[in-house]
Design a protein around this motif. Sequence first.
Motif, mmCIF file in Angstrom:
data_model
loop_
_atom_site.group_PDB
_atom_site.id
_atom_site.type_symbol
_atom_site.label_atom_id
_atom_site.label_comp_id
_atom_site.label_asym_id
_atom_site.label_seq_id
_atom_site.Cartn_x
_atom_site.Cartn_y
_atom_site.Cartn_z
ATOM 1 N N ILE A 25 0.830 -1.203 0.000
ATOM 2 C CA ILE A 25 0.000 0.000 0.000
ATOM 3 C C ILE A 25 0.869 1.260 0.000
ATOM 4 N N ALA A 26 1.878 1.277 0.871
ATOM 5 C CA ALA A 26 2.733 2.465 0.986
ATOM 6 C C ALA A 26 3.473 2.742 -0.314
ATOM 7 N N TRP A 27 4.015 1.702 -0.946
ATOM 8 C CA TRP A 27 4.773 1.910 -2.183
ATOM 9 C C TRP A 27 3.849 2.300 -3.337
ATOM 10 N N GLY A 28 2.651 1.711 -3.367
ATOM 11 C CA GLY A 28 1.702 2.094 -4.405
ATOM 12 C C GLY A 28 1.341 3.568 -4.313
ATOM 13 N N TRP A 29 1.074 4.014 -3.083
ATOM 14 C CA TRP A 29 0.741 5.422 -2.861
ATOM 15 C C TRP A 29 1.927 6.339 -3.210
ATOM 16 N N GLU A 30 3.111 5.902 -2.810
ATOM 17 C CA GLU A 30 4.312 6.697 -3.089
ATOM 18 C C GLU A 30 4.532 6.859 -4.595
ATOM 19 N N PHE A 31 4.363 5.788 -5.334
ATOM 20 C CA PHE A 31 4.595 5.869 -6.779
ATOM 21 C C PHE A 31 3.587 6.799 -7.445
ATOM 22 N N LEU A 32 2.305 6.653 -7.097
ATOM 23 C CA LEU A 32 1.276 7.457 -7.758
ATOM 24 C C LEU A 32 1.368 8.935 -7.391
ATOM 25 N N THR A 33 1.604 9.229 -6.119
ATOM 26 C CA THR A 33 1.534 10.627 -5.685
ATOM 27 C C THR A 33 2.870 11.357 -5.763
ATOM 28 N N GLU A 34 3.964 10.657 -5.480
ATOM 29 C CA GLU A 34 5.266 11.328 -5.457
ATOM 30 C C GLU A 34 6.015 11.198 -6.783
ATOM 31 N N VAL A 35 6.006 10.000 -7.367
ATOM 32 C CA VAL A 35 6.724 9.811 -8.629
ATOM 33 C C VAL A 35 5.919 10.386 -9.798
ATOM 34 N N LEU A 36 4.627 10.047 -9.866
ATOM 35 C CA LEU A 36 3.794 10.518 -10.970
ATOM 36 C C LEU A 36 3.131 11.862 -10.682
ATOM 37 N N ASP A 74 -10.168 -4.975 7.846
ATOM 38 C CA ASP A 74 -9.871 -3.852 8.738
ATOM 39 C C ASP A 74 -8.385 -3.508 8.724
ATOM 40 N N GLU A 75 -7.543 -4.506 8.470
ATOM 41 C CA GLU A 75 -6.095 -4.250 8.420
ATOM 42 C C GLU A 75 -5.769 -3.263 7.298
ATOM 43 N N ALA A 76 -6.357 -3.506 6.106
ATOM 44 C CA ALA A 76 -6.111 -2.599 4.981
ATOM 45 C C ALA A 76 -6.687 -1.209 5.279
ATOM 46 N N PHE A 77 -7.872 -1.179 5.916
ATOM 47 C CA PHE A 77 -8.476 0.110 6.254
ATOM 48 C C PHE A 77 -7.546 0.914 7.169
ATOM 49 N N ASP A 78 -6.994 0.249 8.183
ATOM 50 C CA ASP A 78 -6.119 0.943 9.132
ATOM 51 C C ASP A 78 -4.876 1.500 8.435
ATOM 52 N N ILE A 79 -4.318 0.731 7.524
ATOM 53 C CA ILE A 79 -3.118 1.205 6.821
ATOM 54 C C ILE A 79 -3.458 2.408 5.960
ATOM 55 N N GLY A 105 -3.205 8.200 5.525
ATOM 56 C CA GLY A 105 -3.952 9.421 5.779
ATOM 57 C C GLY A 105 -5.134 9.651 4.871
ATOM 58 N N ILE A 106 -5.692 8.592 4.309
ATOM 59 C CA ILE A 106 -6.872 8.724 3.452
ATOM 60 C C ILE A 106 -8.094 8.966 4.333
ATOM 61 N N PRO A 107 -8.873 10.007 4.047
ATOM 62 C CA PRO A 107 -10.087 10.236 4.845
ATOM 63 C C PRO A 107 -11.028 9.032 4.784
ATOM 64 N N GLU A 108 -11.718 8.787 5.866
ATOM 65 C CA GLU A 108 -12.590 7.618 5.969
ATOM 66 C C GLU A 108 -13.652 7.602 4.886
#
Length: 866
Positions: A104-115, A131-136, A142-145
Motif C-alpha cells: 500500500i505504501a509503495w503504491g501510494w508513493e509511486f502514484l503521488t510522489e513519482v507521478l 480492517d487491516e487494509a483500512f487501518d493502513i 492518511g486517506i479520509p474515511e
Amino acid sequence: MKYMTGSEIRESFLRFFEGKGHKRYHSFSLVPEDPTIMLTIAGMVPFKPYFLGQRKPPVSRATTSQKCIRTNDIENVGKTARHHTFFEMLGNFSFGDYFKKEAIAWGWEFLTEVLGLPSEDLWITIYKDDDEAFDIWHNDIGIPEDRIVRRGEEDNFWKVGPVGPCGPCSEIIIDLGEKRGKKVEGCGIGCDDDRFLELWNLVFMQYNRKEDGTLEPLPKKNIDTGMGLERLASVLQDKPSDFETDLIFPIIEYTSELAGIKYGSSAATDEAFKVVADHIRAVVFMASDGIVPSNEGRGYIFRRLVRRAMRYGIKLGFDEPFLIKLIPSVVDVMGDAYPEIARDMDRIKEIISTEEQRFRYTLHQGMGMLTSLIEELKAEGKKQISGKDVFRLYDTYGFPVELTNEIAAEEGFEVDKEGFDVEMEKQRERARASLKKKVDILETGEYKGKELPPTEFVGYDTFEIEARVLAVFTEDGLVEVITDRTPFYPEKGGQVGDVGFISVGERVFKVLDTKEPVKDRIVHVVEEGADAVIKEGIDVILKVDAPRRMETARHHTATHLLHAALRNRLGKHVKQSGSLVAPDRLRFDFTHFAPLSREDIRHIEHEVNQKIVEDMEVQKLVLPYEDARQMGALAFFEEKYGDVVRVIKIGDYSMELCGGTHLSRTGEIGLFKIVKSGSIGSGLRRVEAVVGNTALKRVWEMEDELIEISSIVGSSESVADKLREEYSKIKELRKEVESLREEIIKKDIPELVKNAKVKDGVRVVIGMWEGVTAPILRRLTDEVRRRLPDSVSVFAGKSESKGIVVISVSKQLVSKGFSAVSIVDELTKAYGVKGGGNDRMAQVGIDNLEILDSVVKKAEELVLGD
C-alpha cells in the motif's frame, strides 16, 4: 501531475520497484507455461506456480510490464474508452516477503510522489472485512474515511478457484472530475467508469480456502498487483480514452492517412480505427511470440483478431490487404520496449499477410451472402437469422460465426444461437461416428482389473536384464506380459515401442511391441503361445533388439537437430506439434504458416548435417523441472511434468525435455535427408526425413530414378530441359484432344435443346458426358443460352472417380428471381457436396459418382418443382 509518455511511465514504474529490491523481468511470452491457460491475461500468470506453492520462486520480489491478451469483452473494443484485447499490465509481486503495509505504501508513493497524481482525487476500495487494509490506508497513509469504500466479495476478493489461495484486494481509483462526468448524489465510485477510473488493484493473497469454504491463513503471504499502462497513460496525458494516448494513437493516425478518412469524422469510423489499432497490436505481439493462425486454441484467437480487423478495415474503405502496412507503425511505437518485434518484423509481416490474403475472398463472399440474406429477411419482415443459415455460412463458406453475430446485431437482427448449436452438434456427431474412439492413458495403476506397481525402466543403460513377471494377459491370440522392470522402451512421445525377445530357460519368444496403456506400467506384446510357458511370478530374460533400437535412436537424436534447425531458419514461432520416431524414418509436425521452399529445405538439411559432422556430445541430464526451464530447455507438448525431468542437451545447439532414447554423439547419426514436406492443416506443416543407411539408400534410389528418366528421354545431360520440352508437347496435344471432344459434344446441344423440359415458360436442358472438364461444361451452357434465352442448363461431367455439375441460368430468368447459386446451396444441404458461384453460373463437385444422377435430378426438380 506530470505529463509522461507511455515509455516513460513504464520505465519509471520498473525503476521504482527495482529501487525497492524487486528483480525486473522483461515481459514474459503471451503463451503461458501453464497448459491450463490459453494466453497470458494478467501480470501474475507467469508467476502462478510460485503463488500456488507448486515451485520455489528464484526471487522473493519481482516487477514486470507484462503484455497481455484478453478477448472476453472483444465486442466492446472500440465502443468504450478502456476496452482492449492487447494491453500492458504493470505489476509488482512478493512471494512470501512483504505484505499489505509495504504494498500500500509503495503504491501510494509511486502514484503521488513519482507521478504526481493529486492525492485528493484518489479513492480507495477495500474488502468489506479487511480492517487491516483500512487501518493502513486511513492511519498510515492518511486517506479520509469517507474516501475508503468497503465492497463485497464479488468486487474486492481475489481467488484462484473455489478452493485454494485467495485473499482480499484493494483498488486505487482516481476521480477525473466533472469534465468526464457529473457526480450523481447518492451514487458511489462505481457509477461512472469515465469519471471514476480504476488505476491499480492490489491483491493480498493471505488465505487458503478449504473444501468446506472456511479460510485458513497461509503460512507465507503473497502480493500480486496490476495496473493498466494504457489507462494510466490516458490520465497523465489528459486524454479522454486510452486510444488517444501515444501508445496507440500513432497507429490510428497512420491508418487514417492510409484510409484517407480523418479520425473524428464519425462515430462509426472512429470505432473502426480503434478496433483496427487494437487488433493489429495484438496480432503483432502474438506472431512475435510464435502464435500462428489456426482453427483452435490461441491460433483461432489470432485468426479471429485478423479477420475482425479486416472487416472493420472494409468500413474504412480498404479493399486490398492493409494490415501488413500497419505493422511498422506498431514497431515504431513499441519496438524500443520490445525489441523482439523489430527483430522479427519480416516474419510477423509474412504471418499476418498470409492470413489476410487467405481470408480476403471468404470475407467478401461471406459478407455478400449475409447482406443478401439480411435483405431477404427484411423484405419478409423477419428479425432473426436461422441457425441453419448461420451454420451454412460457417461450414460451407468458412465465414466466422462471431462476424455473423456482430453484423447481425449492427443490422438489428438476432441470431438463432440454439438452432446453430443444434447444427454444430449434428456435425460433431457425424465426426464422432467417423472417428475411432481414443482411450486416454489411465492415471491409475490398474490394468485389465489388476492393480500393478509401476514398472522400473532400465533401458537407457542396458539392453538385457532378468525380471520378475507380475501379470500375463491373453487377447486376440497375442500375449501381454508385465514385469517388475524392463529394458524395453514403450511407445510414447512419438517414439515407437521396442521389439526383441523374452526367454524362459531354452524357450525364446518374440516381443512384437511395447506399450504403456497405463501410466508407468509397461506392457510387452509377445507372440502367440507364450502364455503356455510365461507365468505370473517366474523370472524371465528380457532382451531388446539392439540394432533396431540404435536405428530408432539415430532418428530420435536427428529429430532434435531438425527441430533446432527449423527454428533457426523459420523463426522461434516453430513449435513441435507431433512426431513419429521409428527405426526407418522420422516425421516431425510443427507450427508454421507457409510451405517450405526448396531453399529452406536445403538450408535445414545442410545445418543438420553440419551438426552431425561436428560430432557433438549428446548429454542426458536429470534435473529439477525449474532448473531445466531456467536453462532454456524446450517443452512444447504442454504435458504434466514432474518435479524432476530428463533433458537432452546437444552441445550448445539444442536442449529439450525428452524421455526417449538417444545416441551418445551426433556423429553416430550418419547422413540426414529430408524426403517430404507438406501441409497437414492450417498453420501446421510436416517434414519427413531419414538418416544413416536408410538415407543413403534413399539417395541411391533417387540416382537410379534419374538414370532411368535419362534413358527414357534419350539424354543424360539437361534432363530437365528435355522433360519440359516433351511435356510442353503433351500439353498441346491434350488441348487438341479437348478441343475435338468439345466440338463433338456440341453436336449434342440441338437435340438436348429440342428435348428440354418446360414448365411455366421455363426450359430446363439436361446433359451428362464422360471425361468432360468444368470449362467445357460452362462453354456448353453458353451455347444453350444463345439458343434459349429463358433456360436453365444442368450439365454434368464424369472424370475418373469424380464428377462435376454446372448450373447456368439465363439473364432473363435471373431477372425473374431464378439463381444458380441458390440451386447449388440447396444441393449442398441435400447431399453434403461443396460448391459456389453466382446467380448466373454455379457449380458443385461430386466425390461420389453414385449420387451424380440424383444430384442432377434434384437440380431439375428445384427449377421445375416436384
